[in-house]
Design a protein around this motif. Structure first.
Motif, PDB file in Angstrom:
ATOM      1  N   MET A 140       0.829  -1.430   0.068  1.00  0.00           N
ATOM      2  CA  MET A 140       0.029   0.073   0.102  1.00  0.00           C
ATOM      3  C   MET A 140       0.612   1.306   0.001  1.00  0.00           C
ATOM      4  O   MET A 140       0.632   2.301  -0.336  1.00  0.00           O
ATOM      5  N   GLN A 141       2.038   1.218   0.493  1.00  0.00           N
ATOM      6  CA  GLN A 141       2.734   2.298   0.427  1.00  0.00           C
ATOM      7  C   GLN A 141       3.287   2.819  -0.939  1.00  0.00           C
ATOM      8  O   GLN A 141       3.064   3.961  -1.026  1.00  0.00           O
ATOM      9  N   THR A 142       3.866   1.616  -1.550  1.00  0.00           N
ATOM     10  CA  THR A 142       3.949   2.035  -2.982  1.00  0.00           C
ATOM     11  C   THR A 142       2.887   2.467  -4.022  1.00  0.00           C
ATOM     12  O   THR A 142       2.799   3.505  -4.773  1.00  0.00           O
ATOM     13  N   ILE A 143       1.625   1.514  -3.682  1.00  0.00           N
ATOM     14  CA  ILE A 143       0.811   2.168  -4.359  1.00  0.00           C
ATOM     15  C   ILE A 143       0.014   3.548  -3.784  1.00  0.00           C
ATOM     16  O   ILE A 143      -0.336   4.436  -4.760  1.00  0.00           O
ATOM     17  N   GLY A 144       0.184   3.994  -2.748  1.00  0.00           N
ATOM     18  CA  GLY A 144      -0.194   5.123  -2.333  1.00  0.00           C
ATOM     19  C   GLY A 144       0.625   6.310  -2.873  1.00  0.00           C
ATOM     20  O   GLY A 144       0.044   7.472  -3.443  1.00  0.00           O
ATOM     21  N   THR A 145       1.882   6.122  -3.111  1.00  0.00           N
ATOM     22  CA  THR A 145       2.757   7.287  -3.836  1.00  0.00           C
ATOM     23  C   THR A 145       2.483   7.063  -5.140  1.00  0.00           C
ATOM     24  O   THR A 145       2.465   8.261  -5.998  1.00  0.00           O
ATOM     25  N   LEU A 146       2.304   6.211  -5.901  1.00  0.00           N
ATOM     26  CA  LEU A 146       1.584   6.130  -7.087  1.00  0.00           C
ATOM     27  C   LEU A 146       0.239   6.850  -7.469  1.00  0.00           C
ATOM     28  O   LEU A 146       0.172   7.458  -8.340  1.00  0.00           O
ATOM     29  N   ALA A 147      -0.344   6.687  -6.501  1.00  0.00           N
ATOM     30  CA  ALA A 147      -1.820   7.615  -6.726  1.00  0.00           C
ATOM     31  C   ALA A 147      -1.575   8.815  -6.444  1.00  0.00           C
ATOM     32  O   ALA A 147      -2.213   9.765  -7.350  1.00  0.00           O
ATOM     33  N   GLU A 148      -0.601   9.336  -5.576  1.00  0.00           N
ATOM     34  CA  GLU A 148      -0.474  10.778  -5.527  1.00  0.00           C
ATOM     35  C   GLU A 148       0.257  11.331  -7.015  1.00  0.00           C
ATOM     36  O   GLU A 148       0.172  12.376  -7.296  1.00  0.00           O
ATOM     37  N   ARG A 149       1.161  10.617  -7.504  1.00  0.00           N
ATOM     38  CA  ARG A 149       1.699  11.030  -8.883  1.00  0.00           C
ATOM     39  C   ARG A 149       0.732  11.144  -9.906  1.00  0.00           C
ATOM     40  O   ARG A 149       0.805  11.858 -10.581  1.00  0.00           O
TER      41      ARG A 149
END
Length: 385
Positions: A140-149
């Motif tokens: 989820m941390q990686t996915i959250g970063t991708l969502a922001e980008r």
């Protein structure tokens, strides 16, 4: 027959439901709000909105995220149909991201590559439904970063993951997802017979979720198009649904919530026993996502077919014949006839298809005894050992 999953009810659960039956409120009453508040507190979330089932929860979560015709929803092919269908209910296109070969969850690396291509093609998703398969969160941390980008909304379908944690916090806290969906179906961690819930930290989302579950109606004068006609007055300000949960269901769910820690502890004990007892068999056992503590809704093994003489189906049917109600989670969604009509076919998501050709869900529920589990292991050993 030892089922793959079942509810665990006691007299306290029955008494809780009977108390509601003897009260003035069978539906739209105070027990629903108590259930919502208790779940929000348990998950460290700001708001919780209870509905009739998790499919309804996914639907209104997508609507609250603004998903509609011309938009795109992405999810994993290794999930139940509802994780994808919720996008179609909103008129959006649905696409999939292949699974991680170790965790069997949506692969964050594959997601990153797909997003890069989608940005070039102007086909980015508006919503990503990430599924906490078997009770374990994705990366989820990686996915959250991708969502922001890339600017998409993350909805975590945590139907399997009531009581799980990620990065030291409860699943549902909203640290990496705008909304989290839980299921209270009888085979899940806790049950309200049928029922679902959306958790969020955003008051505007909670407000819209509540409105959508009840016909799009409001009694709030601030939202009305004209002054109230009187105490009876309401307005429908958007198209909503009758997705309400009853106080009977909420009472059962609230009672079950009080037993959640015990249920999770037993499921983790059973998973650890499976890990020990099956370690020498030609099976691929579940792998942990770093930072995630699974709720163990499911315990899935993959049969190493190159090491045995039987087929996947023969192993499955031998266990069923021995009185073990194994199941298979899941048939890749993109191979369902409805989604084939949308243009998907074999080979589109090869890791999910390889998984499907090998996976078997073993019995996993809090009331499963050591003796029953030993029998499951014994029969599995006789079949593939």
């Amino acid at each position: 027959m030892i089922p793959y999953g079942r509810q665990s009810l006691d007299q306290a659960d029955i008494d809780a439901v009977v108390a509601v039956l003897q009260s003035d409120w069978l539906t739209q009453g105070p027990t629903i709000e108590r259930f919502e508040q208790a779940m929000a507190a348990r998950c460290e979330a700001g708001y919780a909105v209870a509905v009739c089932n998790a499919t309804a929860a996914l639907h209104i979560a997508c609507l609250a995220a603004g998903l509609g015709p011309g938009d795109r929803l992405w999810t994993t092919p290794n999930t139940f149909l509802a994780s994808a269908n919720c996008g179609r209910y909103c008129g959006a296109e649905v696409d999939f991201v292949d699974i991680d070969p170790l965790t069997w969850n949506l692969d964050a690396n594959a997601l990153a590559l797909k997003l890069e291509a989608a940005e070039r093609d102007a086909t980015l998703p508006k919503v990503l439904v990430v599924v906490a398969f078997s009770g374990q969160s994705c990366d989820m941390q990686t996915i959250g970063t991708l969502a922001e980008r890339y600017g998409f909304t993350v909805i975590e379908d945590a139907s399997h993951a009531v009581g799980a944690s990620y990065a030291g916090r409860p699943v549902g806290c909203g640290e990496f997802a705008a909304m989290t969906v839980f299921s209270f179906h009888p085979v899940k961690i806790i049950t309200s017979a049928e029922g679902g819930m959306v958790l969020t930290n955003r008051p505007e989302l909670a407000e819209r979720l509540r409105r959508l579950r009840s016909h799009g109606m409001t009694r709030d004068p601030a939202q009305m198009t004209e002054p109230s006609h009187g105490p009876w007055y309401y307005q429908q300000i958007e198209l909503g649904f009758n997705y309400r949960i009853t106080d009977l269901q909420a009472a059962l769910g609230l009672s079950q919530l009080g037993k959640l820690e015990g249920f999770i502890a037993r499921r983790r004990e059973l998973a650890a026993r499976y890990d020990r007892l099956l370690a020498d068999l030609p099976l691929t056992l579940p792998s942990a996502q770093p930072g995630a503590q699974s709720a163990w809704h499911l315990y899935v093994v993959r049969v190493q077919l190159d090491r045995i003489t039987l087929t996947h189906r023969e192993v499955f049917e031998a266990l069923r014949a021995a009185g073990i109600g194994v199941n298979l989670h899941y048939i890749p969604v993109h191979l369902q006839p409805y989604y084939r009509e949308q243009g998907f076919t074999e080979g589109d998501f090869p890791e999910a298809e390889r998984y499907y050709a090998q996976a078997i869900s073993l019995p996993m529920f809090a009331a499963l005894t050591d003796e029953q589990q030993d029998y499951v292991v014994e029969q599995l050993r006789r079949t593939v050992g």
